[in-house]
Design a protein around this motif. Structure first.
Motif, PDB file in Angstrom:
ATOM      1  N   SER A 102     -21.006   1.888   0.921  1.00  0.00           N
ATOM      2  CA  SER A 102     -21.148   1.650  -0.515  1.00  0.00           C
ATOM      3  C   SER A 102     -19.901   1.963  -1.331  1.00  0.00           C
ATOM      4  CB  SER A 102     -22.331   2.456  -1.060  1.00  0.00           C
ATOM      5  OG  SER A 102     -23.552   1.834  -0.723  1.00  0.00           O
ATOM      6  N   LYS A 105     -18.731  -0.738  -3.642  1.00  0.00           N
ATOM      7  CA  LYS A 105     -19.151  -0.851  -5.035  1.00  0.00           C
ATOM      8  C   LYS A 105     -18.054  -0.420  -6.003  1.00  0.00           C
ATOM      9  CE  LYS A 105     -24.119  -0.197  -4.118  1.00  0.00           C
ATOM     10  NZ  LYS A 105     -24.108   0.096  -2.673  1.00  0.00           N
ATOM     11  N   SER A 356     -26.571   4.200  -6.140  1.00  0.00           N
ATOM     12  CA  SER A 356     -25.993   3.289  -5.139  1.00  0.00           C
ATOM     13  C   SER A 356     -26.945   2.125  -4.856  1.00  0.00           C
ATOM     14  CB  SER A 356     -25.666   4.032  -3.835  1.00  0.00           C
ATOM     15  OG  SER A 356     -24.752   3.274  -3.059  1.00  0.00           O
ATOM     16  N   ASN A 358     -27.944  -1.467  -4.143  1.00  0.00           N
ATOM     17  CA  ASN A 358     -27.283  -2.612  -3.510  1.00  0.00           C
ATOM     18  C   ASN A 358     -27.528  -3.933  -4.222  1.00  0.00           C
ATOM     19  OD1 ASN A 358     -26.212  -1.061  -1.413  1.00  0.00           O
ATOM     20  ND2 ASN A 358     -28.046  -1.283  -0.167  1.00  0.00           N
ATOM     21  N   SER A 405     -21.891  -4.997  -2.077  1.00  0.00           N
ATOM     22  CA  SER A 405     -22.557  -3.696  -2.001  1.00  0.00           C
ATOM     23  C   SER A 405     -22.030  -2.795  -0.894  1.00  0.00           C
ATOM     24  CB  SER A 405     -24.060  -3.901  -1.776  1.00  0.00           C
ATOM     25  OG  SER A 405     -24.294  -4.532  -0.516  1.00  0.00           O
ATOM     26  N   GLY A 464     -20.961   6.642   0.346  1.00  0.00           N
ATOM     27  CA  GLY A 464     -21.218   5.431   1.114  1.00  0.00           C
ATOM     28  C   GLY A 464     -21.761   5.785   2.484  1.00  0.00           C
TER      29      GLY A 464
END
Length: 520
Positions: A102, A105, A356, A358, A405, A464
């Protein structure tokens, strides 16, 4: 002593005995400047040693951590950077490519903020295909979305409230019945598969693995509750939320005798017949269990939500909501009823970065494609993001991007790229929008339970996690007020994620204690 305990003990030793650090074979980037094209001369080891004890100790400290025996089969990518001084404080494989999870992002949100602006609004145009006569709309209601990610419980107490302007407009026109259907536009803004390239099949029934279309309801997942109602041997009661009647549930959950043990429930996406969610298992009488599942047909769920909002207001829809799109042709006699608008991007970034999320990231990714190329596909989004990275001076070989994502196992970024993006955003006038949307150590989001004892409020960073990938990149404010940038990524590890977190936390703790006067 277990393997995990041995690692933890070794980390404790490494945290206190820098003198015992042994060198690592990891590749270091010697330049103190962040850009690959820099003409800044490398800072020599002797220069680091002279009068800069706190700064020069960072590299051997980091080396001592990544060289621990338990990490010998994995890959570390680390870059610690002081942007005001343009000084690399420590570097391990900073130009190698890693699965960022992640941390992708960070890139998606940076490009979105740059190209769309903090006040950007998604729009959803609602039209009708027939006239209104004696209170009846003699045609369909057509929904033409562009990926609004704010129609969810995360951003609205009741996501059905997003359709209030449509209800008001129909009531003002005297509409009490719709003879046709609520359906999607024949020319969808996000054509093609709702799933990303390289997404793990095992993730697709989970809420974080739901597919994304231009009509996004409640972040593409449905909350479900199974209750042991009635009597033993009968079917259990299943309810869905925020909608009552969607998605389609293929259920066979039986009620057992009261007190007969914990619920035994399994669920998965099912598209073999009518797209829906299959739920199987058993549950004790009087017991209950709640879970979230990916919507198998995002457009159909969104349209069912519009239908429910209308019916809640007393407007009867006679046709059945229909999510299928042909991908060709145009709607005729489509007069605009209303244009719905999202929350601004600045608020959407918070809803994406803190937990977080997605699906918001994927909607943002495809929105960049739609705005930049007119085609809202992941391939077009890749081109838009890659052009922006190139404009920021990022090397073309520093990334491989397949989604927005980080859920794809075909995404690759270098730690240097992530720090370059963080540095680029730091110099923008709207930096606070980007910075404040990130999880805050010990306070909120995915960092709310981490680093509480030493970094409370001092770290704003993106976590992440996918299988065999663990990342943390962002900003840290030192004890004397200096803003530092960092990216710490682990790939291909077999130790528990908590051991990776321990290394990340030790490095952050050391950064917080770094004295500005002690570093060049």
């Amino acid at each position: 002593m277990s393997h995990g305990l041995r690692i933890a003990a070794a980390l404790a030793v490494a945290g206190g005995l820098l003198a015992c650090a042994r060198p690592t074979s990891a590749v270091r980037a010697p330049s103190p400047d962040i850009t690959a094209s820099s003409v800044t001369l490398p800072l020599t080891h002797a220069a680091r040693m002279a009068g800069t004890p706190a700064a020069h100790a960072l590299q051997p400290f980091v080396d001592s951590l990544v060289a621990l025996p338990g990490f010998s089969n994995m890959h570390w990518g680390i870059l610690l950077f002081a942007p005001e001084r343009r000084d690399t404080l420590a570097s391990v494989n900073a130009d190698r490519l890693f699965m960022p999870a992640s941390n992708m992002k960070l890139v998606t949100s940076a490009v979105a903020l740059t190209q769309l602006g903090p006040d950007f609004l998604w729009t959803t145009t609602v039209t009708r295909t027939g006239p209104v006569h004696r209170g009846m709309l003699r045609g369909d209601i057509v929904i033409d979305g562009t990926g609004d990610p704010s129609v969810s419980r995360a951003m609205r107490p009741d996501p059905l409230d997003a359709f209030a302007p449509l209800v008001t407009a129909l009531q003002a026109a005297g509409v009490t019945q719709v003879r046709g259907r609520v359906r999607a536009s024949m020319t969808p803004a996000f054509p093609g598969s709702p799933l990303g390239f390289g997404w793990d099949w095992d993730d697709l029934h989970e809420p974080y693995g739901a597919g994304v279309t231009e009509l996004l309801w409640n972040e593409a997942f449905t909350e479900m509750q199974v209750r042991g109602c009635g009597s033993s041997g009968r079917r259990a009661c299943i309810t869905t939320s925020p909608l009552r009647a969607t998605p389609v549930i293929h259920a066979d959950v039986r009620v057992r005798a009261a007190g007969s043990g914990a619920p035994q429930i399994a669920w998965w996406r099912d598209s073999a017949t009518v797209p829906g969610i299959t739920v199987r298992g058993s549950i004790a009488l009087g017991d209950s269990i709640s879970f979230s599942a990916a919507q198998p047909d995002g457009r159909a769920t969104y349209l069912a939500a519009v239908t429910e909002a209308l019916q809640r207001a007393g407007i009867v829809v006679r046709g059945r909501a229909h999510g299928a799109v042909s991908g060709a042709g145009r709607d005729t006699m489509a007069d605009t009823i209303v244009v719905l608008r999202s929350h601004p991007l600045r608020e959407v970034l918070v809803a994406m970065q803190k937990p977080s999320q997605n699906q918001i990231a994927e909607s943002m990714f495809r929105t960049l494609a739609l705005r930049g190329t007119g085609v809202g596909t992941p391939d077009s989004a890749r081109a838009v993001v890659e052009r922006q990275l190139l404009a920021w001076g990022v090397r073309a070989d520093a990334h491989a991007i397949r989604d927005g994502s980080g859920l794809s196992r075909h995404d690759y970024l270098s730690p240097r790229l992530l720090v370059q993006v963080l540095d680029t955003m730091r110099r923008r006038s709207d930096f606070s929008v980007y910075h404040d949307a990130l999880p805050t150590a010990g306070v909120d989001g995915t960092l709310r339970t981490r680093m509480q004892s030493f970094a409370l409020g001092r770290v704003h960073a993106k976590t992440g996690t996918i299988d065999k990938a663990r990342a943390l990149s962002g900003y840290v404010t030192t004890a004397d007020g200096e803003l530092l940038l960092f990216s710490i990524i682990a790939n291909n590890h077999t130790v528990p994620n908590r051991e990776i977190d321990r290394v990340q936390d030790l490095i952050i703790e050391r950064l917080i204690g770094l004295k500005r006067m002690a570093a060049r």
